[in-house]
Write a protein that holds these residues in place. Structure first.
Motif, short mmCIF file in Angstrom:
data_model
loop_
_atom_site.label_atom_id
_atom_site.label_comp_id
_atom_site.label_asym_id
_atom_site.label_seq_id
_atom_site.Cartn_x
_atom_site.Cartn_y
_atom_site.Cartn_z
N ASN A 120 59.34 31.03 24.99
CA ASN A 120 58.78 31.35 26.31
C ASN A 120 59.74 32.18 27.16
OD1 ASN A 120 56.46 29.99 25.71
ND2 ASN A 120 57.03 28.10 26.77
N TRP A 121 61.03 31.84 27.13
CA TRP A 121 62.00 32.57 27.94
C TRP A 121 62.19 33.99 27.43
CZ3 TRP A 121 63.34 32.06 32.63
CH2 TRP A 121 63.34 30.81 33.22
N PHE A 122 62.09 34.19 26.11
CA PHE A 122 62.20 35.54 25.56
C PHE A 122 61.07 36.43 26.08
CE2 PHE A 122 61.42 38.81 22.38
CZ PHE A 122 62.70 39.29 22.12
N VAL A 123 59.89 35.82 26.23
CA VAL A 123 58.74 36.56 26.75
C VAL A 123 58.85 36.74 28.26
CG1 VAL A 123 56.23 36.55 26.99
CG2 VAL A 123 57.29 35.69 24.89
N ARG A 124 59.37 35.72 28.94
CA ARG A 124 59.42 35.75 30.41
C ARG A 124 60.39 36.80 30.96
NH1 ARG A 124 59.56 29.79 30.37
NH2 ARG A 124 57.54 28.98 31.10
N TRP A 125 61.56 36.94 30.34
CA TRP A 125 62.63 37.74 30.94
C TRP A 125 62.21 39.15 31.34
CZ3 TRP A 125 66.44 36.32 33.60
CH2 TRP A 125 67.14 35.15 33.32
N PRO A 126 61.54 39.91 30.48
CA PRO A 126 61.14 41.27 30.92
C PRO A 126 60.26 41.25 32.16
CG PRO A 126 60.90 41.02 28.55
CD PRO A 126 61.15 39.66 29.09
N PHE A 127 59.36 40.28 32.23
CA PHE A 127 58.47 40.20 33.38
C PHE A 127 59.23 39.76 34.64
CE2 PHE A 127 55.60 39.87 29.79
CZ PHE A 127 54.58 40.74 30.17
N LEU A 128 60.19 38.86 34.47
CA LEU A 128 60.99 38.43 35.61
C LEU A 128 61.81 39.59 36.17
CD1 LEU A 128 62.28 34.92 34.43
CD2 LEU A 128 60.61 35.40 36.24
N VAL A 129 62.42 40.36 35.26
CA VAL A 129 63.20 41.52 35.71
C VAL A 129 62.30 42.53 36.42
CG1 VAL A 129 64.57 43.50 34.94
CG2 VAL A 129 64.95 41.25 33.92
N GLU A 130 61.14 42.78 35.84
CA GLU A 130 60.20 43.72 36.46
C GLU A 130 59.73 43.20 37.82
OE1 GLU A 130 55.79 45.68 35.57
OE2 GLU A 130 56.88 44.65 33.97
N GLY A 131 59.46 41.89 37.90
CA GLY A 131 59.03 41.31 39.17
C GLY A 131 60.10 41.41 40.24
N VAL A 132 61.36 41.16 39.84
CA VAL A 132 62.46 41.27 40.81
C VAL A 132 62.60 42.70 41.31
CG1 VAL A 132 64.97 41.16 41.05
CG2 VAL A 132 63.74 39.29 39.95
N ILE A 133 62.50 43.67 40.40
CA ILE A 133 62.60 45.08 40.80
C ILE A 133 61.47 45.44 41.77
CG2 ILE A 133 62.43 47.46 39.98
CD1 ILE A 133 63.82 46.53 37.41
N LEU A 134 60.26 45.01 41.43
CA LEU A 134 59.12 45.28 42.32
C LEU A 134 59.28 44.57 43.66
CD1 LEU A 134 56.17 44.98 39.77
CD2 LEU A 134 56.94 47.05 40.93
N GLY A 135 59.77 43.33 43.63
CA GLY A 135 59.96 42.58 44.86
C GLY A 135 60.98 43.22 45.77
N VAL A 136 62.10 43.64 45.19
CA VAL A 136 63.15 44.29 45.99
C VAL A 136 62.64 45.62 46.55
CG1 VAL A 136 65.42 45.38 45.88
CG2 VAL A 136 65.05 43.15 44.82
N ALA A 137 61.90 46.38 45.71
CA ALA A 137 61.33 47.65 46.18
C ALA A 137 60.34 47.41 47.31
CB ALA A 137 60.66 48.37 45.02
#
Length: 204
Positions: A120-137
């Motif tokens: 699950n964490w292997f799948v989650r990490w790319p989405f978490l990174v993308e979400g953080v980038i979008l959130g900061v933007a």
């Protein structure tokens, strides 16, 4: 709640009053500073506590009268809250909709990864990174939106003459704190939104 209290003599007040109405100087020919009182000009730390401050100042011995535009202060607080709410809603909508669309379009990819043994964490990490980038933007965009709204409000107040009663804090002086708040909110919303959005696609 008093940030500063400046003593103004009746003579100073008279000169300021005449300067504000120099187009009607003939009115002052038969008047004098004695028509005014010595006064204190008070600036408060928190405009939301102005009503309580006015009540406390009235209780000070020697104070004849307190003049404060509470309705204007309440209106300014409301506008400030609206601007903040609009900026926060912008962050939430931008991040939430983008993350939801991203996870939905890649649901088959997630399913294949899970069936191949990905954790699950292997799948989650790319989405978490993308979400953080979008959130900061989104936080940065909302920050500049609020800066613009704040500037429009201050300009409108300046044109109406309200700034002679209420002084505003330049946005630049508090911009670093506001930016930190929006970046923190964007980070939290992005990471949390990604985690929640992908959760249902992990059950394969």
């Amino acid at each position: 709640n008093v940030a500063s209290a400046t003593f103004v003599t009746k003579e100073q007040a008279w000169e300021d009053f005449k300067a504000q109405h120099d187009d009607k100087s003939y009115v002052f020919d038969e008047s004098s500073p004695s028509t005014l009182r010595d006064r204190f000009v008070i600036h408060v730390d928190d405009i939301q506590l102005m009503s309580d401050t006015v009540t406390q100042v009235k209780e000070v011995s020697g104070i004849a009268r307190v003049q404060a535009s509470l309705e204007i202060a309440d209106g300014f607080v409301m506008l400030r809250n609206v601007a903040s709410a609009v900026a926060i809603i912008l962050v939430v909508m931008l991040v939430a909709n983008t993350i939801k669309l991203s996870t939905f379009t890649r649901r088959d990819e997630i399913a294949i990864m899970k069936m191949c043994g990905a954790t699950n964490w292997f799948v989650r990490w790319p989405f978490l990174v993308e979400g953080v980038i979008l959130g900061v933007a989104g936080g940065i965009i909302a920050f500049f939106v609020q800066w613009g709204i704040y500037g429009l409000i201050v300009n409108a107040m300046a044109k109406s003459g309200i700034l002679s009663i209420i002084s505003t804090v330049p946005f630049a002086s508090m911009s670093h704190l506001v930016l930190l708040v929006f970046l923190g909110a964007g980070f939290a919303i992005g990471a949390g939104g990604s985690a929640m959005a992908i959760q249902k696609f992990l059950k394969v």
